[in-house]
Design a protein around this motif. Structure first.
Motif, short mmCIF file in Angstrom:
data_model
loop_
_atom_site.label_atom_id
_atom_site.label_comp_id
_atom_site.label_asym_id
_atom_site.label_seq_id
_atom_site.Cartn_x
_atom_site.Cartn_y
_atom_site.Cartn_z
N TYR A 121 -6.37 -8.94 -6.77
CA TYR A 121 -5.19 -9.36 -7.51
C TYR A 121 -3.95 -9.28 -6.63
O TYR A 121 -3.99 -8.69 -5.55
N ARG B 57 0.11 -7.58 -3.01
CA ARG B 57 -0.32 -8.36 -1.84
C ARG B 57 -0.55 -9.80 -2.28
O ARG B 57 -1.25 -10.03 -3.27
N GLU C 7 0.87 -1.19 0.00
CA GLU C 7 0.00 0.00 0.00
C GLU C 7 0.90 1.23 0.00
O GLU C 7 2.13 1.10 0.11
N GLN D 30 -3.26 1.51 -7.28
CA GLN D 30 -4.02 2.48 -6.49
C GLN D 30 -3.71 3.90 -6.95
O GLN D 30 -2.60 4.19 -7.39
N GLU E 138 -2.89 11.65 0.39
CA GLU E 138 -2.57 11.80 1.81
C GLU E 138 -2.44 13.29 2.12
O GLU E 138 -1.75 14.01 1.39
N GLY F 45 -6.21 10.27 4.69
CA GLY F 45 -6.11 10.02 3.26
C GLY F 45 -6.99 8.88 2.83
O GLY F 45 -7.76 8.33 3.61
N PHE F 46 -6.88 8.55 1.54
CA PHE F 46 -7.60 7.37 1.03
C PHE F 46 -6.88 6.84 -0.19
O PHE F 46 -5.99 7.50 -0.74
N GLU G 143 -2.58 -12.15 -1.93
CA GLU G 143 -3.92 -12.59 -1.53
C GLU G 143 -4.36 -13.69 -2.47
O GLU G 143 -3.75 -13.92 -3.51
N GLY H 292 -11.60 -8.92 -9.06
CA GLY H 292 -11.47 -7.71 -8.24
C GLY H 292 -10.39 -7.80 -7.17
O GLY H 292 -10.17 -6.83 -6.45
N ALA I 239 -15.31 -2.94 -2.22
CA ALA I 239 -14.72 -1.66 -1.80
C ALA I 239 -13.86 -1.09 -2.93
O ALA I 239 -12.86 -1.67 -3.32
N VAL I 240 -14.30 0.04 -3.46
CA VAL I 240 -13.60 0.65 -4.58
C VAL I 240 -12.59 1.67 -4.08
O VAL I 240 -11.55 1.92 -4.70
N ARG J 171 -11.57 -1.56 9.19
CA ARG J 171 -10.41 -1.49 8.28
C ARG J 171 -9.33 -2.51 8.68
O ARG J 171 -9.21 -2.91 9.83
N THR K 225 0.44 4.41 1.86
CA THR K 225 0.48 5.38 2.95
C THR K 225 1.83 5.36 3.69
O THR K 225 2.43 6.41 3.94
N TYR L 88 -3.15 1.59 11.44
CA TYR L 88 -2.76 2.97 11.75
C TYR L 88 -3.92 3.96 11.89
O TYR L 88 -3.71 5.12 12.20
N TYR L 89 -5.15 3.51 11.67
CA TYR L 89 -6.25 4.48 11.69
C TYR L 89 -6.64 4.93 13.08
O TYR L 89 -6.53 4.19 14.06
N GLY M 37 -8.90 1.71 -5.74
CA GLY M 37 -8.35 0.59 -6.50
C GLY M 37 -8.72 0.74 -7.97
O GLY M 37 -9.89 0.72 -8.32
#
Ligand code: HAM
Length: 425
Positions: free
Chosen positions: A122, A113, A83, A127, A131, A303-304, A115, A120, A280-281, A258, A85, A262-263, A307
């Motif tokens: 991968y 990642r 990611e 991204q 921030e 931030g956000f 996964e 949807g 989640a887009v 989430r 951030t 860190y949130y 994808g």
């Protein structure tokens, strides 16, 4: 012939026909972000593994089992960024961008990642991330949400639903964590294996479980909202008020926690029902403790990230095409020598005036050239031949409408295209 080598599972090629839509989304995002004063930053795809451990969190799914981690030739542990951030904060601290200033930054690029790949989801995905640093008040949280909403509007994407929640401060969350663990322990027999494991490591994630057998238990669990500190409650109330005033619809989802540690305070996700399980887009929130945690001076931040694979899939489902970025005019050439030289010169001139032109190289029959013209997605074919050349004219065929061909003088070409392209939007 030896067997062809294939791409790594979950890592996709992006072909020219897909990329027109990608470009459109990227360009639109860039101009929306610029309209809010965000500036681009670029940082490496590989960082020290320690960076992600310390920011995303030791006991998150990402750090526990999804990172592409390897030793380089010096024996240092490095990781492909899962990611943006963490890398953005690291770069901000290291380059002195964050201390005592307001910074609004964006970045774009691949993330990795490990996964289980599915539609949807991968292993290499892309991204666009945003921030903002140095602002603690909820007007920033509202700005981020309004900016993302403007992007969906600019792209013509419909049906995205906004979910928001507040996670409170780290201290409030720690107190709540104990209450939750006590509750879950009383029901340990009912928990599945995954949730039992999380009970000791990351109990808040139990609330995120998709296991239908656990939903009743989760619904009856003590709620984080009842354990938030007063300041976080006030912060969240102000955010909701700003969103209400701006006419942004949202749903408060008390279970939205989430998957990154860190949130603090605000978290949000934009969700679609059109993509199946990976809905989640775009997701993000506030992370006021992270800069200090990574060795910088305490700096509030939020931030956000969206994808791009999911967003383009959704755009394609909603029939938004990327053709807008393709050629407007396809130039066909019937002849060599003078005809070819004139056609090239005219195409260059029209490009200088702002038209997007694909030029037919390599000759061939008119029929075959028009076939290519059609496939290019261009609106018009512009044809140069010996007969027209004598009168300094070219013939234009509308490829998308049933209309007679027209002959237009060279010095009228740009006016012709301008009028016709404007008329059709
Ligand atoms: P995230 O929720 O992990 O947050 O990812 C953000 C978005 O990236 C997701 O909503 C989704 O659209 C996309 N995404 C994540 N994983 C995959 C995958 N395996 N395949 C395809 N798309 C995926 C973050 O990464 C945070 N850094 C966001 C943020 C920025 N928070 C504050 N600032």
């Amino acid at each position: 012939m030896s067997k062809a080598i294939q791409a790594i599972r979950g890592m996709n090629d992006l072909l020219p026909e897909q990329l027109t839509l990608w470009h459109r989304i990227e360009h639109t995002a860039e101009s929306v972000l610029a309209a809010y004063g965000y500036r681009e930053i670029r940082f490496p795809i590989v960082e020290k593994t320690e960076l992600y451990r310390r920011s995303i969190g030791e006991v998150t799914d990402i750090v526990e089992k999804e990172m592409y981690t390897f030793e380089d030739r010096n024996g240092d542990s490095l990781t492909l960024r899962p990611e943006g951030t963490a890398g953005c904060v690291r770069a901000g601290i290291e380059n002195g961008l964050l201390y005592n200033q307001v910074q609004r930054l964006w970045y774009a690029g691949p993330m990795f990642r490990h996964e289980r790949p599915q539609k949807g989801r991968y292993r290499q995905f892309h991204q666009i991330g945003v921030e903002a640093f140095g602002i603690a008040t909820p007007d920033l949280d509202a700005e981020l949400i309004l900016m993302s909403a403007r992007l969906w509007r600019a792209l013509g994407i419909q049906g995205l639903e906004l979910e928001i929640n507040s996670l409170g401060t780290a201290a409030a969350r720690a107190a709540y964590r104990q209450v939750l663990v006590d509750y879950l322990r009383r029901h340990i027999e009912e928990l599945d294996e995954d949730s039992r494991r999380r009970l000791d490591t990351n109990p808040l994630r139990v609330l995120d479980s998709k296991n239908p057998a656990l939903q009743e238990l989760i619904n009856a669990a003590p709620s984080l909202a009842d354990h938030l500190d007063d300041e976080s409650l006030e912060h969240f109330a102000q955010l909701r008020d700003l969103l209400d005033t701006a006419g942004v619809k949202y749903r408060i989802n008390p279970r939205l926690v989430r998957g990154l540690d860190y949130y603090s305070r605000t978290v949000f996700e934009w969700i679609t029902r059109e993509l199946g399980a990976q809905g989640a887009v775009c997701a993000g929130g506030r992370y006021d403790g992270l800069v200090e945690q990574l060795g910088g001076q305490a700096t509030p931040a939020a931030g956000f990230a969206l994808g791009l694979e999911r967003l383009t899939e959704l755009a394609a489902l909603q029939n938004l095409s990327g053709m807008e970025g393709g050629p407007q005019v396809y130039v066909a050439v019937l002849g060599n020598g003078r005809v070819l030289r004139t056609a090239l010169a005219q195409a260059e001139r029209l490009r200088s005036e702002g038209l997007r032109i694909e030029f037919h190289c390599g000759g061939g029959s008119l029929k075959s050239q028009l076939k290519r013209a059609d496939r290019s997605g261009a609106r018009f074919a512009l044809m140069f031949g010996e007969n027209e050349l004598v009168k300094s004219e070219a013939t234009i065929k509308d490829l998308r409408r049933d209309a007679p061909q027209e002959t237009v003088a060279f010095d009228r070409l740009m006016d012709f295209f301008r009028t016709r392209l404007r008329a059709s939007g």
